[in-house]
Design an enzyme around this catalytic site. Sequence first.
Site, mmCIF file in Angstrom:
data_model
loop_
_atom_site.group_PDB
_atom_site.id
_atom_site.type_symbol
_atom_site.label_atom_id
_atom_site.label_comp_id
_atom_site.label_asym_id
_atom_site.label_seq_id
_atom_site.Cartn_x
_atom_site.Cartn_y
_atom_site.Cartn_z
ATOM 1 N N GLN A 188 3.702 5.520 0.341
ATOM 2 C CA GLN A 188 3.633 4.267 0.836
ATOM 3 C C GLN A 188 2.433 3.920 1.733
ATOM 4 O O GLN A 188 2.232 3.129 2.611
ATOM 5 C CB GLN A 188 4.764 3.451 1.469
ATOM 6 N N SER A 189 1.159 4.717 1.374
ATOM 7 C CA SER A 189 0.204 4.596 2.234
ATOM 8 C C SER A 189 -0.807 3.441 2.050
ATOM 9 O O SER A 189 -1.055 2.807 0.930
ATOM 10 C CB SER A 189 -0.929 5.619 1.572
#
Length: 338
Positions: free
Chosen positions: A80-81
Site C-alpha cells: 500500500q505504498s
Amino acid sequence: MNLARFPRIRLGHLPTPLEPMEHLSRRLADAHGKGPKIWMKRDDCTGLSTGGNKTRKLEFLMADAEAKGADTVITQGATQSNHARQTAAAAAKLGLACHLLLEDRTGRRDAAYTQSANVLLDRLHGAVIDHRPGGADMQAEMEILAEKLRAEGRRPYVIPGGGSNAVGALGYVYAAQELLGQAMELGLRIDHVVHATGSAGTQAGLVAGLVAMNSGVSVLGIGVSSPRVTQEAKVLELAQDTAKYLDLPGIIRPHHVLANCDYIGQGYGIPTEGMVEAVRLVAECEGILLDPVYSGKAMAGLIDLIRKGHFAADSNIVFLHTGGAVGLFGYPEALASD
Ligand SMILES: *Cc1c(COP(=O)(O)O)cnc(C)c1O
C-alpha cells in the site's frame, strides 16, 4: 538558498495550505483550557493522484530522471505504498513507463489490502506491478530489474524507496522555505513541526532547510517502522547528504534530528488503537482524513505527547499532514465503527 539551481518539474499544487486546527486544539487542551495551538500543513493536498508528501520529492526526482534521458522509472515500496502510487501518476503525466516492486511487509492476503486503495490507483496509472516477499533487499531487486530493462534497450531511472535521497529531499527543503514564508505572513511563531517519518527524506529535507535558514524551529519525526536509534541515524545521514548537496556541508548536527518511535505498535502498517483514535478524532472534529500507516500513527503520537504535557501550553505546533488517506480503503476492518 537558491533551489532554482536544481532542475524541477511541477507536479504538485503548491503552496499547500497552512491551516489552524481550532477544534482539535481545544479537544486536546487541559482541564483549564490550556494547551498548544495546532496548525496543519496540508501536504495531503498536493493534488497528484490524491496527493501526499512524495509529490514534492518527485518534482526533483522526475526532473533528474528526464535530465538523464530516462524513458522508464523504477521504484519500490510496501503493497500500500503512497510513494509508488504518486510515482506511477507522475510517470503517467510525463509519458514515462513505470515499474513498481511491492514488498509484502504486512503478510495480509485480503482483497482490500492487496487489490484496493493505492494498488487500484497504481493500476489505473498504468504501472507494471511486481511483488516481492517481506524482508527482500528491495534496492538490489530494483537494480536487477533495471539491468534487465537495460538489456531490452530501455533507459531506466531507479528511485529509492520513498524517494528518499538528497535529490528527493530537496522537495522538503523547498517545503521548509514555503512554510516559513507562510508563517511570516500569518505572524505565526512556529515552535515545532511534527510529522510521520519512514524512509527519512521528508524529515531530512525539512531539517536541512530549517537549519540552513536558521529558523529555530524544531522537527519531531514520529516513526512508523524502525526503532529510534536506527531512525535518527537514517535521518541524520540523509539530512547531512542533503546539506552537502546544497553546498552547506557541516551544518547538520546530531541534536537537530529527533525521532520518537513509541507509536509503531506491532510493526509497519499494522493498526494500533492510538492510530484508530487519531484518525477518528481528526475526521470528526476537523473534517480531515489521516491515514492508517503514517499520519494516523504520527497524530496518535502528537495526541499522546500533548496529553502528557510534552509541549509548552503556549507553543505553536505544525502537524505536517503527509497524505495517504487512500490507504484507509485498505483497512476497512480496523476503522469501521460499529
Ligand atoms: C512516505 C510517507 C511518509 C514518510 O515520509 P518519509 O519521507 O518516507 O519519511 C509519511 N506519510 C505518508 C502518508 C507517506 O506516504
